[in-house]
Write a protein that holds these residues in place. Structure first.
Motif, mmCIF file in Angstrom:
data_model
loop_
_atom_site.group_PDB
_atom_site.id
_atom_site.type_symbol
_atom_site.label_atom_id
_atom_site.label_comp_id
_atom_site.label_asym_id
_atom_site.label_seq_id
_atom_site.Cartn_x
_atom_site.Cartn_y
_atom_site.Cartn_z
ATOM 1 N N GLY A 6 -14.140 1.092 5.773
ATOM 2 C CA GLY A 6 -14.396 0.153 6.858
ATOM 3 C C GLY A 6 -15.866 -0.094 7.100
ATOM 4 N N ALA A 48 -2.809 -7.237 0.698
ATOM 5 C CA ALA A 48 -3.200 -6.730 2.018
ATOM 6 C C ALA A 48 -4.478 -5.909 1.927
ATOM 7 N N ARG A 106 -16.233 -5.837 -0.655
ATOM 8 C CA ARG A 106 -15.224 -5.360 0.296
ATOM 9 C C ARG A 106 -15.103 -3.838 0.323
ATOM 10 N N TYR A 119 -1.855 0.495 3.088
ATOM 11 C CA TYR A 119 -1.588 -0.921 2.856
ATOM 12 C C TYR A 119 -0.205 -1.090 2.227
ATOM 13 N N VAL A 174 -7.348 -8.249 2.043
ATOM 14 C CA VAL A 174 -7.464 -9.114 3.216
ATOM 15 C C VAL A 174 -7.877 -8.353 4.470
ATOM 16 N N ASP A 175 -7.257 -7.175 4.704
ATOM 17 C CA ASP A 175 -7.440 -6.447 5.962
ATOM 18 C C ASP A 175 -8.419 -5.294 5.795
ATOM 19 N N ALA A 176 -9.556 -5.386 6.466
ATOM 20 C CA ALA A 176 -10.552 -4.318 6.402
ATOM 21 C C ALA A 176 -10.196 -3.192 7.371
ATOM 22 N N ARG A 236 -8.452 3.210 4.207
ATOM 23 C CA ARG A 236 -7.036 2.909 3.986
ATOM 24 C C ARG A 236 -6.815 2.793 2.480
#
Length: 483
Positions: free
Chosen positions: A230, A209, A175, A204, A212-214, A221
């Motif tokens: 990203g 989070a 990730r 975040y 989970v969120d790219a 981030r």
């Protein structure tokens, strides 16, 4: 004159107790009885460490020997004394003078005696600073601990103050998650790919989070000391980050506080005037090394007050003497130098390397501008200050170079200017042998007035104690002084 020794300890049941021994019978004003078992009151050496500012050795060690011919102290084998305080005093009746405050290293049991092996009060800090390690327990794509084949067992980075252009640890390869600090107060300021700054996305709200969120491609981030990209980077990833309290005094207090030490509020306020520092810890490091680095960075030194307060003071000309060492008390006096330079002469030039970046880069992305490209090629910037009067008077005047954690070159220049003013004039280094009875309580870092017709000290010269060697059996003390 009666010598007394008090040692803090834990008894076999884990309760705190104070062990009390004396040379001859003695009861203190609180009616605490002292066991008259002291044979050799103490041989102890202590010194001040200030890097290359003052020549000296901080190694503090010694011992007090107790009589145990009757086996009356055999039970102490089950007492825990290591790392705990010991205080050796002398005097007549209730008039007591503290000869030394130290830390017990261990008890040594020999035929008919027990030796209390002593170390300096900073000894407990000569152990690794608290620092977690990665478990390697990721089950990809989940986790923030790496896997067994990459960072398992590696120390997690710790940031105190600021860090510039540091390479973070990759904690999740699937990730693209990195960690710059394991401390809760970290805030990421910028992220770079091969020297080029990436776009910042919204922070975040939690570690969940974060996983989970790219972020969008070309964006980063963060949550605390974690950063997620990203898209895969094209080169080395580096990070700028800070903490909630990045100034020198606050960082000193934070590091000492991690080990339960109390520091002087006055010192914190003074050091904070120098602004932020950069202390980045990526491997096991003793706490004392971290604190020494900060002290040297600001042109100062460490010592411990009699009440246990940890001090970090910038080096100044000796002032405010607490006692006077008169000629009648001086058995011998020797002067080894009249300056702080390596050659025994005053210092005419001070160079401080500051504004450190962690990762030097010379092959960066084409989009990086010339100014940043030039800065990334140098680990530090220099502040150089000379004292013209010293160089004119002493063509062979010494020079001093300090690697500093100060984030600002301007602050480094201020420290260099202050140091060359202090070290650019005559500063005697002398050793005096005196009688213990003629000298009050003595501590490394305090100032004394030396008054003797020898060496031109007839009107008195204020000097700082930078070391001493106590021979309690002979009632003599050898004091090393600077000023």
């Amino acid at each position: 004159m009666t010598w007394t020794l008090q040692v803090d300890a834990l008894d076999p049941g884990g309760d705190s107790v104070t062990l009390r021994y004396s040379l001859g019978r003695y009861d203190d004003p609180d009616d605490n009885a002292f066991d008259p078992r002291i044979d050799q009151p103490g041989l102890f050496r202590a010194g001040l460490f200030a890097g290359s500012l003052i020549s000296g050795d901080r190694s503090s060690y010694g011992e007090t020997t107790l009589v145990n011919a009757d086996g009356g102290l055999d039970h102490l084998v089950d007492y825990a004394v290591d790392g705990r305080a010991a205080t050796l005093c002398h005097g007549v009746g209730d008039a007591r003078v503290t000869a030394l405050r130290g830390t017990v290293a261990r008890l040594s049991f020999e035929s008919g005696s027990v030796s209390v092996v002593l170390r300096g009060p900073l000894e407990p800090l000569q152990t690794p600073h608290p620092q977690a390690t990665y478990t390697g327990g990721n089950v990809l794509p989940d986790g923030l601990e790496g896997v067994e084949d990459d960072i398992a067992g590696q120390a997690k980075p710790l940031l105190f103050g600021e860090v510039a252009n540091a390479t973070p640890v990759t904690v999740n390869t699937a990730r693209l998650i990195y960690q710059i600090s394991d401390r809760d107060d970290c805030e990421v300021a910028a992220v770079y790919d091969n020297g080029a700054e990436l776009s910042q996305g919204a922070a975040y709200s939690s570690l969940d989070a974060l996983q989970v969120d790219a972020p969008a491609a070309g964006e980063w981030r963060a949550y605390g000391g974690y950063v997620r990209l990203g898209a895969s980077p094209s080169g080395t990833v580096t990070v700028d980050a800070t903490t909630s309290a990045p100034d020198a005094g606050d960082v000193f207090e934070t590091i000492a506080g991690d080990r339960g030490w109390r520091v002087s509020a006055d010192d914190v306020a003074d050091l904070n005037t120098l602004g932020a520092v950069r202390v980045y810890v990526t491997s096991s490091t003793d706490t004392l090394d971290l604190l020494d680095n900060l002290a040297i960075s600001v042109g100062g030194y460490l010592n411990v007050e009699p009440d246990g307060t940890l001090r970090c003071r910038r080096l100044e000309a000796p002032t405010a003497p607490v006692d006077t060492l008169e000629d009648y008390a001086i058995l011998d006096i020797k002067r080894s130098a009249t300056g702080a330079g390596d050659n025994g002469l005053p210092v005419g030039r001070v160079t401080i390397n500051a504004d450190r970046i962690e990762t030097v880069q010379r092959d960066v992305a084409g989009s990086v501008d010339d100014a940043r490209r030039a800065r990334l090629s140098l680990q530090t910037r220099q502040a150089v200050v000379e004292r013209a009067e010293t160089l004119a008077r002493h063509p062979l005047a010494g020079s001093l170079t300090i690697d500093s954690a100060l984030a600002s070159r301007g602050s480094a220049e201020q420290v260099a200017s202050d140091l060359v003013a202090v070290l650019g004039v005559r500063r005697d280094i002398v050793t005096i042998t005196a009688r213990v009875d003629d000298l009050g309580a003595i501590a490394v870092g305090q100032c004394l007035t030396v008054k003797t017709p020898r060496l031109g000290y007839g009107v008195g010269r204020v000097m700082r104690v930078v070391g001493y060697r106590l021979d309690a059996q002979k009632g003599a003390i050898e004091v090393n002084l600077w000023g």
